[in-house]
Scaffold this motif. Structure first.
Motif: not given
Lengths: 73, 709
Positions: A8-10, A12, A26, A34, B380-386, B498, B501
């Protein structure tokens, strides 16, 4: 798989083998919460996730081999 | 020889002063001035009593009770009619609470003996256990005698704050350990307490006193309310504690998050070097709330203090930054709720069928704009929460290209969205922060700095990701940089963030208020029932709950009633308003789910000859009349009595979200949670009485425990 997202928190991973719970992540700046949270999340889900520098080519090959082996044995 | 003395006023004396006739209040004020000038003034008749307490004469009728806390240092503990002085002296006890280190005035009058024959409420706890929680020792005998709720409330009405808090929580069945952690620990003194050192105790923040003349004058102003001077010790700690970084205060409705935020601002201003600038930002979600914050900060700290604070709602702040930079000139800003429609049109025009407009719109606003992602590589590097659905690298590439084309397409029409404005403002501020950092390294003596030194945010749960990026860039990452007040249970816009992030690390600096000052125990119980079974976030990817949320106020049980049809439900509304005496003073409000229903209720009540005021986007147009509005409009308001109508299946939650149940379960959950929050916010606006109505089948948020009582 290129560009994997965990849960859910994605969280990566750059490259991931979801069926073997193995991933290359990475490297973040040291002390970045983070990065710490990401590593913890992968760890908690039973993954072997490391940065490219921390994996050697042999490591990866061996890990995949071992995970494979235990899955079949 | 200097004859002057210090006189501070305890909160309970302040309450007694507030209950006096206005002319008498003025007399008390004059008395204090005289006393400060010279306590030995013979006109004051200062007398030493058998206990440590001194009495002094205010006028022919009233006497002041004073406790000496040091040489030439006094505490005003009570203002009493002269006939009550002897009785008061016999009944009052004073102690330094060994847990909080604050001075407590304790009324040891005997509790009326119970006739119900019920077992004592606190029999399960030992004296030592109660004392460890901070309960006042002189009250133990009375506490042991309590066996019913009315006795408990009679006792807690006069008991010291911590004692009252602890007893009510225990009586509610809160486990001992939780009471210790949630109520006692937050107010525990940081240093060991010496129960005999009154001078230290009076300076301890747990002793609720004030000495400021400005505040005293304000006591006499009619609009001045208790909250503006006195904070609960838990609140005061939060407002005044130095922090090492971004800090968040949560808590249910009416627990005083906004009050803490305002006191935080005042505290920060008082620590500023003198100047004419505004190094502190106080921001919130909308214009109406920002105007309210300004009024309250002026009431709390005065014009001069408020002049050092920039008070502005978040979107206006963003558009100000953008127009300063001459960006977006000539472009028209469109409403965020129109953006999905524009995506649909765009996809139709371009013949793109692989992607869904809702998904792309959310991805663009929440992730790409929200996280201020400038390039494909950043995305591309970004986190996509929820976000519900995960994307591979290849899919991200497609989404990125589509959004680039969409932005150009919007640009061609001369429009952009509020989210784009926020993103642009964030980018401008991030550039400025980067340049400021470089300038600082080169120590070039450049005047370029961050826009603010401190940022305080109220209603933090409703800000979007780009807003947070902008705010983060506006203030250097130093101690006391950001202070956020907000409750995710009251989130009524779809802005799930979040904070981690977004570069805002609140870990270990998050706390929660649990005591409601607004509404009754009975209304809280109903509101909590509405929230049962839902899980809420803590703005940082974790979970947060309402454990320990409570009130010391008591009132009628809320009414829950259904009607067969909407027409009959409107009769219920009209009858209820009449039953409450149809006051036209703005103390009653009717809240419904949709604008159509609001219009119909207005017509119906006007037919009864009532003055009706609709609540617009900027709040009620005037104070009087019966207020009517949709649930969204009630954020930040409060009423003595409230009717929430139209709480029917199909209306609450909205029927339309059903379409997502199969196609996008995550979204369905979010939308449903948002509708639940709307109902929760509406229910907790009521101070004394609440009536909830529906027609046909009741909303699924109303459990059978509520509808069948």
């Amino acid at each position: 798989m290129v560009g994997y997202e965990l849960g859910e928190q994605g969280w990566q991973a750059e490259i991931a083998w979801p069926d073997r719970l193995t991933a290359i992540v990475l490297s973040g700046s040291t002390g970045d919460p983070e990065t710490e949270d990401r590593d913890r999340a992968f760890g908690a889900a039973g993954w072997h996730a490391r940065t490219a520098r921390d994996w050697s080519a042999d490591d990866i090959a061996e890990l995949i081999e071992r995970t494979n082996g235990s899955a079949h044995g | 020889m200097n004859t002057e003395a210090t006189l501070r006023i305890m909160d309970r004396a302040h309450k007694e002063m507030g209950a006096l006739p206005r002319a008498e209040q003025g007399t008390v004020y004059e008395f204090m001035n005289r006393f400060r000038a010279n306590p030995r003034d013979p006109m004051l008749y200062l007398q030493v009593t058998a206990t440590d307490v001194r009495t002094a004469r205010i006028d022919g009728t009233y006497r002041a009770l004073l406790l000496p806390v040091g040489p030439r240092d006094y505490l005003l503990v009570a203002v009493k009619h002269r006939d009550e002085v002897a009785d008061t002296l016999a009944r009052y006890d004073f102690q330094v609470n060994p847990v909080t280190g604050g001075i407590e005035v304790i009324d040891v009058r005997p509790v009326p003996v119970s006739t119900g024959g019920q077992p004592p409420i606190f029999a399960a706890f030992t004296d030592a256990q109660l004392l460890a929680l901070g309960v006042a020792e002189p009250l133990l005998a009375q506490i042991r005698a309590v066996s019913g709720e009315s006795e408990l409330l009679a006792l807690t009405a006069t008991a010291p704050q911590l004692t009252a808090d602890v007893l009510v929580a225990l009586a509610d069945g809160t486990p001992y350990q939780e009471v210790l952690e949630q109520i006692t620990e937050p107010v525990r003194a940081e240093a060991p307490v010496d129960p005999h050192d009154l001078t230290a105790a009076v300076n301890n923040p747990a002793t609720q006193v004030f000495s400021d003349d400005e505040a005293l004058q304000a006591v006499l102003g009619e609009t001045f309310e208790q909250w503006q001077v006195f904070l609960h010790p838990t609140q005061r700690k939060l407002a005044e504690k130095p922090t090492t970084g971004p800090t968040r205060v949560g808590g249910g409705p009416g627990t005083g998050k906004t009050i803490v935020a305002l006191h935080r601002v005042a505290h920060l201003v008082r620590r500023l070097p003198p100047g004419k600038d505004k190094p502190i930002l106080l921001t919130t979600f909308n214009r109406n709330l920002a105007a309210d914050l300004r009024t309250r900060l002026i009431a709390l700290g005065g014009q001069e203090l408020t002049a050092r604070v920039d008070i502005v709602n978040i979107d206006k702040l963003a558009s100000r930054v953008v127009s300063e930079a001459k960006a977006g000139t000539g472009k028209r800003i469109i409403d965020d709720n129109k953006v999905v429609g524009l995506w649909q049109t765009f996809l139709l025009e371009t013949g793109e069928k692989d992607w869904d407009a809702d998904f792309l719109c959310a991805e663009w606003t929440q992730i790409i704009l929200g996280q201020v992602l400038n390039s494909r590589a950043d995305y591309f590097r970004a986190r996509r929460p929820n976000r519900g659905r995960s994307l591979t690298r290849g899919e991200r590439d497609q989404v990125w290209q589509l959004t680039e084309r969409f932005v150009n397409w919007l640009d061609g029409q001369g429009v952009w969205t509020w989210r784009q404005v926020a993103e642009r403002a964030a980018r401008l501020e991030m550039d400025r922060a980067a340049r400021a950092a470089t300038a600082a390294e080169e120590s070039s003596g450049s005047l370029l700095r961050h826009r603010y030194r401190h940022v305080v945010v109220d209603e933090a749960q409703d800000l979007s990701a780009a807003h947070w990026k902008m705010l983060r860039a506006m203030v250097p990452a130093v101690p006391d940089d950001m202070f956020l007040a907000g409750d995710t249970h009251q989130r009524i816009y779809d802005n799930h963030v979040t904070l981690g992030s977004l570069g805002i690390n609140i870990r270990g600096r998050s706390s929660r208020l649990t005591l409601s000052y607004r509404t009754t125990r009975q209304i809280l119980a109903a509101a909590l029932e509405i929230m049962s079974g839902e899980v809420y976030d803590d703005l940082d990817g974790g979970e947060e709950n309402l454990a320990g949320y409570r009130s010391l106020l008591r009132g009628e049980r809320p009414t829950f009633r259904g009607a067969a049809t909407w027409a009959q439900e409107q009769d219920l509304i009209a009858d209820q308003v009449k039953a409450w005496g149809s006051p036209a003073d703005g103390s009653i409000a009717v809240c419904v789910p949709t604008r159509e229903l609001a219009a119909q209720v207005t017509v119906r009540l006007e037919r009864e000859g009532m003055a009706v005021i609709e609540i617009g986007p900027d709040g009620p147009k005037t104070g009087g009349g019966v207020h009517v509005g949709t649930m969204h409009r009630f954020k930040g308001l409060e009423y003595q009595r409230m009717i929430i109508a139209g709480v029917s299946d199909g209306l609450v939650p909205r029927q339309m979200i059903g379409q997502f149940q199969l196609t996008d379960p995550k979204r369905y959950e979010r939308e449903r949670q948002r509708d639940r929050s709307l109902l929760f916010v509406a229910a907790t606006r009521a101070r004394d009485e609440l009536a909830v109505f529906w027609h046909g089948t009741p909303s699924s948020f109303l459990t059978t425990r509520l509808t069948q009582q």
